[in-house]
Scaffold this motif. Structure first.
Motif, PDB file in Angstrom:
ATOM      1  N   SER A 339      43.600 111.432  90.583  1.00 12.91           N
ATOM      2  CA  SER A 339      43.328 110.000  90.639  1.00 12.91           C
ATOM      3  C   SER A 339      41.933 109.728  90.101  1.00 12.91           C
ATOM      4  O   SER A 339      41.010 110.527  90.308  1.00 12.91           O
ATOM      5  CB  SER A 339      43.436 109.501  92.085  1.00 12.91           C
ATOM      6  OG  SER A 339      43.130 108.117  92.163  1.00 12.91           O
ATOM      7  N   TRP A 340      41.783 108.622  89.385  1.00 14.68           N
ATOM      8  CA  TRP A 340      40.463 108.243  88.904  1.00 14.68           C
ATOM      9  C   TRP A 340      40.296 106.732  88.945  1.00 14.68           C
ATOM     10  O   TRP A 340      41.269 105.977  88.955  1.00 14.68           O
ATOM     11  CB  TRP A 340      40.182 108.781  87.510  1.00 14.68           C
ATOM     12  CG  TRP A 340      41.146 108.397  86.422  1.00 14.68           C
ATOM     13  CD1 TRP A 340      42.183 109.132  85.928  1.00 14.68           C
ATOM     14  CD2 TRP A 340      41.150 107.173  85.668  1.00 14.68           C
ATOM     15  NE1 TRP A 340      42.834 108.465  84.926  1.00 14.68           N
ATOM     16  CE2 TRP A 340      42.220 107.258  84.741  1.00 14.68           C
ATOM     17  CE3 TRP A 340      40.364 106.031  85.676  1.00 14.68           C
ATOM     18  CZ2 TRP A 340      42.514 106.233  83.847  1.00 14.68           C
ATOM     19  CZ3 TRP A 340      40.651 105.007  84.785  1.00 14.68           C
ATOM     20  CH2 TRP A 340      41.719 105.114  83.877  1.00 14.68           C
ATOM     21  N   PHE A 341      39.035 106.313  88.975  1.00 14.78           N
ATOM     22  CA  PHE A 341      38.724 104.889  88.991  1.00 14.78           C
ATOM     23  C   PHE A 341      37.383 104.668  88.287  1.00 14.78           C
ATOM     24  O   PHE A 341      36.523 105.563  88.238  1.00 14.78           O
ATOM     25  CB  PHE A 341      38.667 104.347  90.423  1.00 14.78           C
ATOM     26  CG  PHE A 341      37.640 105.024  91.298  1.00 14.78           C
ATOM     27  CD1 PHE A 341      36.338 104.547  91.402  1.00 14.78           C
ATOM     28  CD2 PHE A 341      37.988 106.170  92.018  1.00 14.78           C
ATOM     29  CE1 PHE A 341      35.398 105.180  92.201  1.00 14.78           C
ATOM     30  CE2 PHE A 341      37.045 106.816  92.813  1.00 14.78           C
ATOM     31  CZ  PHE A 341      35.749 106.321  92.910  1.00 14.78           C
ATOM     32  N   ALA A 349      36.762 110.982  89.249  1.00 17.65           N
ATOM     33  CA  ALA A 349      38.110 111.499  89.460  1.00 17.65           C
ATOM     34  C   ALA A 349      38.109 112.499  90.608  1.00 17.65           C
ATOM     35  O   ALA A 349      37.148 113.248  90.808  1.00 17.65           O
ATOM     36  CB  ALA A 349      38.629 112.161  88.199  1.00 17.65           C
ATOM     37  N   VAL A 350      39.198 112.496  91.361  1.00 19.37           N
ATOM     38  CA  VAL A 350      39.425 113.491  92.402  1.00 19.37           C
ATOM     39  C   VAL A 350      40.841 114.005  92.230  1.00 19.37           C
ATOM     40  O   VAL A 350      41.729 113.298  91.735  1.00 19.37           O
ATOM     41  CB  VAL A 350      39.227 112.907  93.822  1.00 19.37           C
ATOM     42  CG1 VAL A 350      37.790 112.520  94.041  1.00 19.37           C
ATOM     43  CG2 VAL A 350      40.151 111.712  94.042  1.00 19.37           C
ATOM     44  N   GLY A 351      41.060 115.237  92.633  1.00 17.22           N
ATOM     45  CA  GLY A 351      42.397 115.802  92.480  1.00 17.22           C
ATOM     46  C   GLY A 351      42.597 117.016  93.354  1.00 17.22           C
ATOM     47  O   GLY A 351      41.634 117.607  93.870  1.00 17.22           O
ATOM     48  N   ALA A 352      43.843 117.381  93.509  1.00 16.75           N
ATOM     49  CA  ALA A 352      44.199 118.571  94.285  1.00 16.75           C
ATOM     50  C   ALA A 352      45.483 119.155  93.718  1.00 16.75           C
ATOM     51  O   ALA A 352      46.315 118.435  93.150  1.00 16.75           O
ATOM     52  CB  ALA A 352      44.376 118.232  95.759  1.00 16.75           C
ATOM     53  N   GLU A 353      45.625 120.469  93.866  1.00 20.17           N
ATOM     54  CA  GLU A 353      46.826 121.158  93.389  1.00 20.17           C
ATOM     55  C   GLU A 353      47.196 122.254  94.372  1.00 20.17           C
ATOM     56  O   GLU A 353      46.342 123.018  94.829  1.00 20.17           O
ATOM     57  CB  GLU A 353      46.587 121.769  92.013  1.00 20.17           C
ATOM     58  CG  GLU A 353      47.782 122.545  91.469  1.00 20.17           C
ATOM     59  CD  GLU A 353      47.485 123.261  90.163  1.00 20.17           C
ATOM     60  OE1 GLU A 353      47.505 122.589  89.111  1.00 20.17           O
ATOM     61  OE2 GLU A 353      47.221 124.487  90.206  1.00 20.17           O
ATOM     62  N   SER A 391      43.646 124.223  95.242  1.00 17.00           N
ATOM     63  CA  SER A 391      42.402 123.868  94.546  1.00 17.00           C
ATOM     64  C   SER A 391      42.111 122.383  94.702  1.00 17.00           C
ATOM     65  O   SER A 391      43.026 121.557  94.788  1.00 17.00           O
ATOM     66  CB  SER A 391      42.491 124.230  93.059  1.00 17.00           C
ATOM     67  OG  SER A 391      43.560 123.556  92.434  1.00 17.00           O
ATOM     68  N   PHE A 392      40.818 122.062  94.751  1.00 15.01           N
ATOM     69  CA  PHE A 392      40.337 120.687  94.841  1.00 15.01           C
ATOM     70  C   PHE A 392      39.345 120.452  93.709  1.00 15.01           C
ATOM     71  O   PHE A 392      38.545 121.341  93.387  1.00 15.01           O
ATOM     72  CB  PHE A 392      39.644 120.427  96.182  1.00 15.01           C
ATOM     73  CG  PHE A 392      40.494 120.727  97.383  1.00 15.01           C
ATOM     74  CD1 PHE A 392      41.361 119.769  97.886  1.00 15.01           C
ATOM     75  CD2 PHE A 392      40.431 121.963  97.999  1.00 15.01           C
ATOM     76  CE1 PHE A 392      42.144 120.040  98.994  1.00 15.01           C
ATOM     77  CE2 PHE A 392      41.204 122.246  99.108  1.00 15.01           C
ATOM     78  CZ  PHE A 392      42.065 121.284  99.608  1.00 15.01           C
ATOM     79  N   ILE A 393      39.391 119.280  93.128  1.00 20.77           N
ATOM     80  CA  ILE A 393      38.524 118.983  91.995  1.00 20.77           C
ATOM     81  C   ILE A 393      37.837 117.644  92.209  1.00 20.77           C
ATOM     82  O   ILE A 393      38.465 116.659  92.618  1.00 20.77           O
ATOM     83  CB  ILE A 393      39.319 118.937  90.676  1.00 20.77           C
ATOM     84  CG1 ILE A 393      40.071 120.245  90.441  1.00 20.77           C
ATOM     85  CG2 ILE A 393      38.390 118.665  89.494  1.00 20.77           C
ATOM     86  CD1 ILE A 393      40.993 120.223  89.251  1.00 20.77           C
ATOM     87  N   LEU A 394      36.548 117.623  91.936  1.00 17.50           N
ATOM     88  CA  LEU A 394      35.764 116.387  91.919  1.00 17.50           C
ATOM     89  C   LEU A 394      35.026 116.330  90.594  1.00 17.50           C
ATOM     90  O   LEU A 394      34.372 117.297  90.207  1.00 17.50           O
ATOM     91  CB  LEU A 394      34.769 116.345  93.079  1.00 17.50           C
ATOM     92  CG  LEU A 394      33.788 115.163  93.092  1.00 17.50           C
ATOM     93  CD1 LEU A 394      34.531 113.838  93.261  1.00 17.50           C
ATOM     94  CD2 LEU A 394      32.755 115.350  94.198  1.00 17.50           C
ATOM     95  N   GLU A 395      35.140 115.203  89.894  1.00 15.90           N
ATOM     96  CA  GLU A 395      34.551 115.113  88.564  1.00 15.90           C
ATOM     97  C   GLU A 395      34.077 113.695  88.296  1.00 15.90           C
ATOM     98  O   GLU A 395      34.658 112.723  88.783  1.00 15.90           O
ATOM     99  CB  GLU A 395      35.586 115.510  87.508  1.00 15.90           C
ATOM    100  CG  GLU A 395      35.047 115.561  86.084  1.00 15.90           C
ATOM    101  CD  GLU A 395      36.109 116.052  85.125  1.00 15.90           C
ATOM    102  OE1 GLU A 395      36.205 117.274  84.928  1.00 15.90           O
ATOM    103  OE2 GLU A 395      36.845 115.222  84.585  1.00 15.90           O
ATOM    104  N   HIS A 396      33.010 113.602  87.495  1.00 18.71           N
ATOM    105  CA  HIS A 396      32.513 112.281  87.088  1.00 18.71           C
ATOM    106  C   HIS A 396      32.233 112.291  85.588  1.00 18.71           C
ATOM    107  O   HIS A 396      31.632 113.233  85.063  1.00 18.71           O
ATOM    108  CB  HIS A 396      31.230 111.917  87.833  1.00 18.71           C
ATOM    109  CG  HIS A 396      30.738 110.539  87.509  1.00 18.71           C
ATOM    110  ND1 HIS A 396      31.364 109.401  87.954  1.00 18.71           N
ATOM    111  CD2 HIS A 396      29.689 110.115  86.746  1.00 18.71           C
ATOM    112  CE1 HIS A 396      30.722 108.337  87.492  1.00 18.71           C
ATOM    113  NE2 HIS A 396      29.706 108.746  86.755  1.00 18.71           N
TER     114      HIS A 396
END
Length: 671
Positions: A339-341, A349-353, A391-396
């Motif tokens: 998901s991103w905003f 953006a944040v995400g998980a898998e 896995s968890f992801i945080l991105e800008h």
């Protein structure tokens, strides 16, 4: 001030190059450039195809190619169709940063490495879905799609954990399939040396937001070699089927795919020089569904997939009584949520898998509490391994007029060996130094879990270590990309990789021959330095008054690995890499709607192998020339291609000699 001075120096350099070239043929005005024109660049960089229409996934957020903060290679369908290739494996031979180690032509079996890494360290994706097999990376390129189904190929060099997960230690290759725009069909057929024959057909139905495409393909070959007993040992047969569907409206887009690949091939001396009638059979299915919303402030992209793999390896073809066959079956299922905003400071953006890998085997893994029957045989799966990766992801992402940045971190935890949560950060930055020049700088980290083969394969001269540690990599990249609208494009980059716990199979050749075996181990640390250069001149754009010359392209990659020199140790992967690789091509427009492309490759590999006479031999450098002549007229196309025009004898892997001169002719029609 510093940025302006640097920009002036680089711009002056490329202007001088252009002026010298242009001075030989006369002045060409800038308004003769056609924006978005496809330019053939058989390298790992695609500076000539910067179009907003292609979105790439070099990070968690899909980004239009011109706004990407990393150098990403793009090979379009138009480019692919002009090369003398019949498989994805073959087209990657012309990517200068990629090491393609073939054991058989036409995609029979190929190992793919990037930047000095091995075939286990590259993530392979189909429409953005990871299709790597936890058993082994040897068969990762059993794609269910035909070359005619491909829209483009994305090639990302360097760690890509934030985009593609923990298997992308050295890079990633994403095969993006076509989405038809109109109801249509396609058929093709080819034939060539060594009894090669292939055919396929596809059809697409489009309407009211729905899009459906189905393709089926078949190919076979007798192979270019025979065993000592005179039997076929490099023959190949494959069957492929692929379905892709989608639905979209103003609010949502959903796409899904399902594919199957069945392949049989004579494995020659692929995995052991002592046996020249090896054989392998694989059966793979792929299913996935992805969705995304098109309205609202928050963008949501969920996905789910299931990949099924079956493998049967025969050390002595058709003779299970003498040496039992190896049977393996793996299932990989996963779900992802991204998901991103957008907000004032950019895009976050944040995400998980969550991914589960389950393997059952006749000889790999821990003993099963209850054996499972192998369908169609009298054998059982008695061993296996199940591991779950979270896995968890945080991105800008930040995009300004002259500067862009993507920074983030991925956290990974795996149930294998009680692995704790580990974090791997990365940042990609790019700055425009004028209208035509862009500077890139990246720092990325990643990891790779051992394959099940590396952990447990202790059969027939192999001894595995079930306590191997994950590989970890820190990588630095610095590069420049220059794109002049008058038809000259170039890129240059340097990179440094620092890899810990590198996994490799090694043999102590100081031991008596009867005591030698391959052992999986963790190398303490291997550091690699590399430099890469690519250049392309679109002669159609630069000199529009002529029609004969279409384009010229050249590329060169250099790698040097710094490692502890261990005497009498032979390596299968890590200590074997392409120290020098150069590719070049020239393409012509000929009369009567014909085109001709001539391509050249030079490769110099470091390392050694043991031949069939048990002698240790160093790899020798070699060069190969290929060509393709094609005729196009509306819906119809005819082609004739020749590979290894000079009949050069060379080795990509171990003691498996590559074929000499071979040729293929074919026809295709769109309707």
């Amino acid at each position: 001030m510093l940025r302006r001075s640097f920009n002036a120096v680089l711009t002056a350099f490329f202007t001088i190059v252009f002026s010298i070239t242009n001075g030989l043929y006369g002045h060409v005005s800038a308004n003769q450039y056609v924006e978005g024109k496809d330019i053939i660049i058989p390298t790992s960089d695609s500076v000539g195809f910067e179009t907003e229409e292609i979105e790439v996934t070099a990070s968690m957020i899909r980004t239009p190619l011109p706004k990407a903060s990393r150098i990403i290679g793009i090979m379009t369908q138009e480019q692919i169709s002009e090369y003398p290739v019949q498989s994805v494996n073959d087209i990657l031979k012309y990517a200068v940063g990629v090491d393609v180690r073939q054991r058989g032509p036409m995609g029979a079996q190929t190992d793919i490495g990037i930047r000095g890494g091995n075939f286990e360290q590259v993530a392979i994706l189909l429409d953005g879905i990871n299709i790597c097999d936890p058993q082994t990376g040897h068969n990762s390129f059993d794609f269910p799609v035909d070359m005619s189904d491909i829209d483009h190929i994305e090639l990302l060099e360097g760690p890509a954990g934030r985009a593609y997960g923990s298997s992308s230690l050295m890079g990633a290759i994403n095969i993006v399939t076509k989405t038809a725009t109109v109801t249509s069909g396609h058929a093709h057929a080819e034939a060539g040396s060594w009894g090669y024959a292939a055919s396929g057909a596809s059809a697409a139905a489009v309407g009211d937001g729905w899009n459906n495409m189905l393709s089926v393909n078949y190919g076979c070959s007798d192979g270019y070699s025979r065993s000592k007993a005179g039997h076929l040992n490099a023959d190949m047969e494959y069957k492929k089927a692929f379905y892709k569907g989608s639905y979209s409206d103003d609010d949502i887009k959903v796409n899904w795919h399902a594919g199957a690949s069945v392949k049989d091939w004579g494995s020659n001396t692929f995995y052991s020089a002592k046996f020249d009638e090896q054989f392998e059979h694989t059966f793979k299915t792929y299913t996935a569904i992805q969705a995304e919303n098109r309205i609202g402030r928050v963008h949501i992209h969920p996905s789910a997939w299931w990949n099924h793999n079956e493998d049967r390896f025969e050390l002595i073809r058709g003779n299970e009584a003498t040496v039992p066959f190896n049977y393996h079956r793996s299932d990989v299922a996963g779900v992802g949520f991204n998901s991103w905003f957008d907000w004032k400071l950019g895009r976050t953006a944040v995400g998980a898998e969550l991914k589960n890998e389950n393997l059952v085997s006749g000889n790999l893994g821990e003993p099963l509490t209850e054996s499972k029957h192998i369908k169609g045989t009298e054998c059982d799966y008695t061993k296996g391994l199940n591991r779950t990766n979270l896995s968890f992801i945080l991105e800008h992402n930040l995009n300004l007029k002259w500067f862009s940045m993507s920074a983030g971190v991925v956290g990974v935890r795996n149930s294998w060996n009680g692995m704790d949560l580990r974090f791997y950060p990365g940042v990609d930055m790019s700055a425009r130094l004028g209208d035509n020049l862009k500077l890139f700088a990246t720092y990325n980290t990643s990891l790779r879990l051992p394959s099940v083969t590396e952990l447990y394969y202790s059969v027939g001269g192999y001894k595995a270590d079930s306590h191997l540690k994950p590989e970890e990599l820190k990588a630095f990249d610095l590069g420049l990309k220059y794109a002049d609208p008058r038809g000259i494009q170039a890129s240059a980059s340097v990179y440094y990789n620092r890899c810990s716990n590198m996994i490799d199979w090694i043999m102590d050749i100081s031991q008596p021959e009867e005591d030698r075996h391959w052992e999986s181990v963790n190398f303490t640390e291997i550091n690699s330095f590399g430099a890469e250069f690519t250049a392309n001149i679109s002669l159609e754009t630069l000199f529009p008054g002529q029609r004969l010359f279409k384009s010229i392209d050249v590329a060169y990659n250099y790698i040097d690995q710094e490692k502890v020199d261990v005497p009498n140790i032979q390596s299968r992967t890590t200590l074997e890499y392409l120290k020098h690789k150069a590719v070049a091509g020239i393409h012509f427009n000929l009369p009567l709607n014909m085109e001709l492309g001539v391509n050249f490759r030079y490769q110099d590999r470091t390392g050694s192998f043991t031949d069939t006479d048990s002698q240790v031999r160093d790899y020798e450098p070699y060069s190969v020339a290929d060509a393709r002549l094609q005729w196009r007229n509306g819906r119809y196309e005819l082609f004739l291609e020749g590979n290894n025009l000079t009949g050069k004898q060379y080795f990509d892997y171990g003691c498996v000699p590559q074929p000499g001169f071979w040729t293929i002719a074919g026809i295709s029609v769109d309707f």
